[in-house]
Design an enzyme around this catalytic site. Sequence first.
Site, PDB file in Angstrom:
ATOM      1  N   LYS A 153       0.837  -1.220   0.000  1.00 52.39           N
ATOM      2  CA  LYS A 153       0.000   0.000   0.000  1.00 52.39           C
ATOM      3  C   LYS A 153       0.866   1.262   0.000  1.00 52.39           C
ATOM      4  O   LYS A 153       0.644   2.181  -0.783  1.00 52.39           O
ATOM      5  CB  LYS A 153      -0.934   0.017   1.227  1.00 52.39           C
ATOM      6  CG  LYS A 153      -1.822  -1.193   1.348  1.00 52.39           C
ATOM      7  CD  LYS A 153      -2.699  -1.130   2.580  1.00 52.39           C
ATOM      8  CE  LYS A 153      -1.963  -1.168   3.891  1.00 52.39           C
ATOM      9  NZ  LYS A 153      -1.257  -2.446   4.177  1.00 52.39           N
ATOM     10  N   ARG A 211      11.387  -1.364  10.841  1.00 50.88           N
ATOM     11  CA  ARG A 211      10.293  -0.995  11.752  1.00 50.88           C
ATOM     12  C   ARG A 211      10.151  -1.986  12.914  1.00 50.88           C
ATOM     13  O   ARG A 211      10.276  -3.192  12.717  1.00 50.88           O
ATOM     14  CB  ARG A 211       8.975  -0.938  10.963  1.00 50.88           C
ATOM     15  CG  ARG A 211       8.706   0.439  10.389  1.00 50.88           C
ATOM     16  CD  ARG A 211       7.576   0.494   9.430  1.00 50.88           C
ATOM     17  NE  ARG A 211       6.344  -0.138   9.868  1.00 50.88           N
ATOM     18  CZ  ARG A 211       5.215  -0.109   9.159  1.00 50.88           C
ATOM     19  NH1 ARG A 211       5.182   0.545   8.009  1.00 50.88           N
ATOM     20  NH2 ARG A 211       4.131  -0.718   9.592  1.00 50.88           N
ATOM     21  N   ARG A 271      12.045  -5.511   5.082  1.00 53.37           N
ATOM     22  CA  ARG A 271      11.797  -4.118   4.675  1.00 53.37           C
ATOM     23  C   ARG A 271      12.705  -3.139   5.436  1.00 53.37           C
ATOM     24  O   ARG A 271      12.905  -3.270   6.643  1.00 53.37           O
ATOM     25  CB  ARG A 271      10.333  -3.743   4.950  1.00 53.37           C
ATOM     26  CG  ARG A 271      10.086  -2.256   4.793  1.00 53.37           C
ATOM     27  CD  ARG A 271       8.646  -1.885   4.821  1.00 53.37           C
ATOM     28  NE  ARG A 271       7.960  -2.274   6.040  1.00 53.37           N
ATOM     29  CZ  ARG A 271       6.655  -2.124   6.222  1.00 53.37           C
ATOM     30  NH1 ARG A 271       5.904  -1.620   5.270  1.00 53.37           N
ATOM     31  NH2 ARG A 271       6.097  -2.495   7.353  1.00 53.37           N
ATOM     32  N   ARG A 294      -0.350  -8.814  13.343  1.00 47.23           N
ATOM     33  CA  ARG A 294      -0.994  -7.835  12.443  1.00 47.23           C
ATOM     34  C   ARG A 294      -1.847  -8.547  11.401  1.00 47.23           C
ATOM     35  O   ARG A 294      -2.931  -8.074  11.043  1.00 47.23           O
ATOM     36  CB  ARG A 294       0.085  -6.961  11.764  1.00 47.23           C
ATOM     37  CG  ARG A 294       0.715  -5.963  12.722  1.00 47.23           C
ATOM     38  CD  ARG A 294       2.057  -5.454  12.243  1.00 47.23           C
ATOM     39  NE  ARG A 294       1.986  -4.739  10.988  1.00 47.23           N
ATOM     40  CZ  ARG A 294       3.055  -4.461  10.236  1.00 47.23           C
ATOM     41  NH1 ARG A 294       4.254  -4.869  10.617  1.00 47.23           N
ATOM     42  NH2 ARG A 294       2.908  -3.800   9.114  1.00 47.23           N
ATOM     43  N   ARG A 336      -9.752   0.850   8.423  1.00 52.30           N
ATOM     44  CA  ARG A 336      -9.279  -0.485   8.761  1.00 52.30           C
ATOM     45  C   ARG A 336     -10.311  -1.260   9.563  1.00 52.30           C
ATOM     46  O   ARG A 336     -10.057  -2.402   9.958  1.00 52.30           O
ATOM     47  CB  ARG A 336      -8.033  -0.353   9.652  1.00 52.30           C
ATOM     48  CG  ARG A 336      -6.785  -0.897   9.038  1.00 52.30           C
ATOM     49  CD  ARG A 336      -5.690  -0.679  10.024  1.00 52.30           C
ATOM     50  NE  ARG A 336      -4.681   0.113   9.392  1.00 52.30           N
ATOM     51  CZ  ARG A 336      -3.511  -0.356   9.023  1.00 52.30           C
ATOM     52  NH1 ARG A 336      -3.170  -1.582   9.274  1.00 52.30           N
ATOM     53  NH2 ARG A 336      -2.647   0.412   8.439  1.00 52.30           N
TER      54      ARG A 336
HETATM   55  P1  AP5 Z   1       4.885  -1.539   1.713  1.00 54.11           P
HETATM   56  O1  AP5 Z   1       4.540  -0.735   0.532  1.00 54.11           O
HETATM   57  O2  AP5 Z   1       5.650  -0.897   2.819  1.00 54.11           O
HETATM   58  O3  AP5 Z   1       3.584  -2.306   2.259  1.00 54.11           O
HETATM   59  P2  AP5 Z   1       2.335  -1.773   3.110  1.00 54.11           P
HETATM   60  O4  AP5 Z   1       1.150  -2.477   2.621  1.00 54.11           O
HETATM   61  O5  AP5 Z   1       2.317  -0.286   3.126  1.00 54.11           O
HETATM   62  O6  AP5 Z   1       2.786  -2.344   4.507  1.00 54.11           O
HETATM   63  P3  AP5 Z   1       2.653  -1.723   5.968  1.00 54.11           P
HETATM   64  O7  AP5 Z   1       3.383  -2.683   6.855  1.00 54.11           O
HETATM   65  O8  AP5 Z   1       3.128  -0.303   6.019  1.00 54.11           O
HETATM   66  O9  AP5 Z   1       1.149  -1.777   6.158  1.00 54.11           O
HETATM   67  P4  AP5 Z   1       0.350  -1.770   7.463  1.00 54.11           P
HETATM   68  O10 AP5 Z   1      -0.992  -1.508   6.947  1.00 54.11           O
HETATM   69  O11 AP5 Z   1       0.504  -2.969   8.305  1.00 54.11           O
HETATM   70  O12 AP5 Z   1       1.084  -0.639   8.296  1.00 54.11           O
HETATM   71  P5  AP5 Z   1       0.767   0.875   8.600  1.00 54.11           P
HETATM   72  O13 AP5 Z   1       2.013   1.619   8.590  1.00 54.11           O
HETATM   73  O14 AP5 Z   1      -0.376   1.360   7.766  1.00 54.11           O
HETATM   74  O15 AP5 Z   1       5.707  -2.819   1.186  1.00 54.11           O
HETATM   75  C1  AP5 Z   1       6.202  -3.785   2.095  1.00 54.11           C
HETATM   76  C2  AP5 Z   1       7.552  -4.317   1.563  1.00 54.11           C
HETATM   77  O16 AP5 Z   1       7.318  -5.016   0.354  1.00 54.11           O
HETATM   78  C3  AP5 Z   1       8.570  -3.223   1.237  1.00 54.11           C
HETATM   79  O17 AP5 Z   1       9.852  -3.687   1.560  1.00 54.11           O
HETATM   80  C4  AP5 Z   1       8.433  -3.024  -0.284  1.00 54.11           C
HETATM   81  O18 AP5 Z   1       9.640  -2.599  -0.883  1.00 54.11           O
HETATM   82  C5  AP5 Z   1       8.042  -4.432  -0.736  1.00 54.11           C
HETATM   83  N1  AP5 Z   1       7.155  -4.442  -1.886  1.00 54.11           N
HETATM   84  C6  AP5 Z   1       6.031  -3.687  -2.070  1.00 54.11           C
HETATM   85  N2  AP5 Z   1       5.437  -4.004  -3.227  1.00 54.11           N
HETATM   86  C7  AP5 Z   1       6.184  -4.987  -3.778  1.00 54.11           C
HETATM   87  C8  AP5 Z   1       6.063  -5.751  -4.980  1.00 54.11           C
HETATM   88  N3  AP5 Z   1       5.058  -5.575  -5.843  1.00 54.11           N
HETATM   89  N4  AP5 Z   1       6.988  -6.699  -5.233  1.00 54.11           N
HETATM   90  C9  AP5 Z   1       8.017  -6.903  -4.362  1.00 54.11           C
HETATM   91  N5  AP5 Z   1       8.198  -6.211  -3.217  1.00 54.11           N
HETATM   92  C10 AP5 Z   1       7.282  -5.277  -2.927  1.00 54.11           C
HETATM   93  O19 AP5 Z   1       0.197   0.778  10.083  1.00 54.11           O
HETATM   94  C11 AP5 Z   1       1.050   0.408  11.162  1.00 54.11           C
HETATM   95  C12 AP5 Z   1       0.221   0.236  12.417  1.00 54.11           C
HETATM   96  O20 AP5 Z   1      -0.403   1.488  12.775  1.00 54.11           O
HETATM   97  C13 AP5 Z   1      -0.942  -0.767  12.314  1.00 54.11           C
HETATM   98  O21 AP5 Z   1      -0.526  -2.095  12.566  1.00 54.11           O
HETATM   99  C14 AP5 Z   1      -1.892  -0.239  13.382  1.00 54.11           C
HETATM  100  O22 AP5 Z   1      -1.516  -0.655  14.647  1.00 54.11           O
HETATM  101  C15 AP5 Z   1      -1.720   1.271  13.306  1.00 54.11           C
HETATM  102  N6  AP5 Z   1      -2.707   1.850  12.393  1.00 54.11           N
HETATM  103  C16 AP5 Z   1      -2.488   2.378  11.167  1.00 54.11           C
HETATM  104  N7  AP5 Z   1      -3.634   2.780  10.597  1.00 54.11           N
HETATM  105  C17 AP5 Z   1      -4.618   2.473  11.491  1.00 54.11           C
HETATM  106  C18 AP5 Z   1      -6.023   2.595  11.463  1.00 54.11           C
HETATM  107  N8  AP5 Z   1      -6.653   3.103  10.409  1.00 54.11           N
HETATM  108  N9  AP5 Z   1      -6.719   2.175  12.535  1.00 54.11           N
HETATM  109  C19 AP5 Z   1      -6.107   1.668  13.615  1.00 54.11           C
HETATM  110  N10 AP5 Z   1      -4.767   1.485  13.698  1.00 54.11           N
HETATM  111  C20 AP5 Z   1      -4.038   1.890  12.644  1.00 54.11           C
END
Ligand code: AP5
Length: 221
Positions: free
Chosen positions: A23, A165, A133, A176, A99
């Site tokens: 994402k 991270r 990552r 998660r 979410r």
């Molecule tokens: P990346 O693009 O970083 O993936 P992502 O889907 O953004 O992963 P996140 O871990 O950031 O998502 P998340 O939703 O768990 O975390 P968030 O920060 O939102 O890609 C991942 C890896 O894969 C990278 O190394 C990249 O290079 C590689 N990659 C990507 N695409 C690729 C491809 N096509 N081919 C090969 N490699 C690829 O949230 C963190 C925490 O915050 C949550 O767990 C929660 O506790 C809290 N939080 C956030 N939002 C909310 C909410 N709305 N409500 C409640 N809690 C929340």
Amino acid sequence: MLFLALKTKKMNIVLFGPPGAGKGTQAKLLANYFRIPHVSTGDMFREAAAEGTRLGIKARDEYWGKGNLVPDDITIGLVKERLGAKDCEKGFILDGFPRTIGQAEALEKISKIDYAIEIQSSEEIIIKRLTSRLQCKKCGKIYGLDVPPKKDKLCDKCKLPLYHRDDDKEEVVRERLRVYKKQTRPLIKFYKKNGLLRSINGEQKIEKILDDIKKIVQEKL
Ligand code: AP5
């Protein structure tokens, strides 16, 4: 024509999917392409913790650091304020919000959504991606197995050391994923019902996924 349509049409895009589906990677590319802000609740929480605010520390120690969701009332309030900012007038890309069904219902009252794009990926690939990552604290650029930094663990642009991270440890990633299945996956049904759902195979090359998303968005322009 397309350029003009991109300039004038408001685009409110939701990207959702399991942790590590890509994402953030796609949201950054889309924000740059469509010239609209990338709004990531995960980034907001990490920034608040890094700044040492009371809310930021609480959210990290009690929720996201353990793989749990931050409560809806806190998250919805933050997003409402952010989407009300001037730079979101032309649209936005929401990454990681909503979410929960509660957040999706609240979002309907905050703003009209044009597309809810689900990026799909298997658990096996997600674990491999997240445990390797790396990210730049300054510019936010995301690196991984397929996008390694040019020089050993240094950001290509900022030349600063990259970090892993805290919530990318395998046991936290598994939690998660469990939380995703229980609380976020129901959004698939929610957005299918209102006709906004589009699903994309997140296991393709980054450029191919980006093209698929652009096609979906441009269909409506
Ligand atoms: P990346 O693009 O970083 O993936 P992502 O889907 O953004 O992963 P996140 O871990 O950031 O998502 P998340 O939703 O768990 O975390 P968030 O920060 O939102 O890609 C991942 C890896 O894969 C990278 O190394 C990249 O290079 C590689 N990659 C990507 N695409 C690729 C491809 N096509 N081919 C090969 N490699 C690829 O949230 C963190 C925490 O915050 C949550 O767990 C929660 O506790 C809290 N939080 C956030 N939002 C909310 C909410 N709305 N409500 C409640 N809690 C929340």
